[in-house]
Write a protein that holds these residues in place. Sequence first.
Motif: not given
Length: 77
Positions: A4-5, A32-33, A42-47
Amino acid sequence: MDIQVAFGKAIKLRRTELDFSQEELADASKLARSFVSGVERGRSNASTASVWKLALALECMPSDLWLSAERIFQSAR
């Protein structure tokens, strides 16, 4: 480093190659920015849909981003 990172680093690398700000990438991808920032860190998972939107905005294919992420991940091991 986890994948993820590494994926976030791949997004940031491509964004800086194109000389886009996070705001410009967010606008182009209609995300969203704060979400773009989270993905890059690496803190948000992208769909799947978000990865597609980011890739189109970054003028590449999602597979290009994943290949870059794989190289970054492997080099960090």
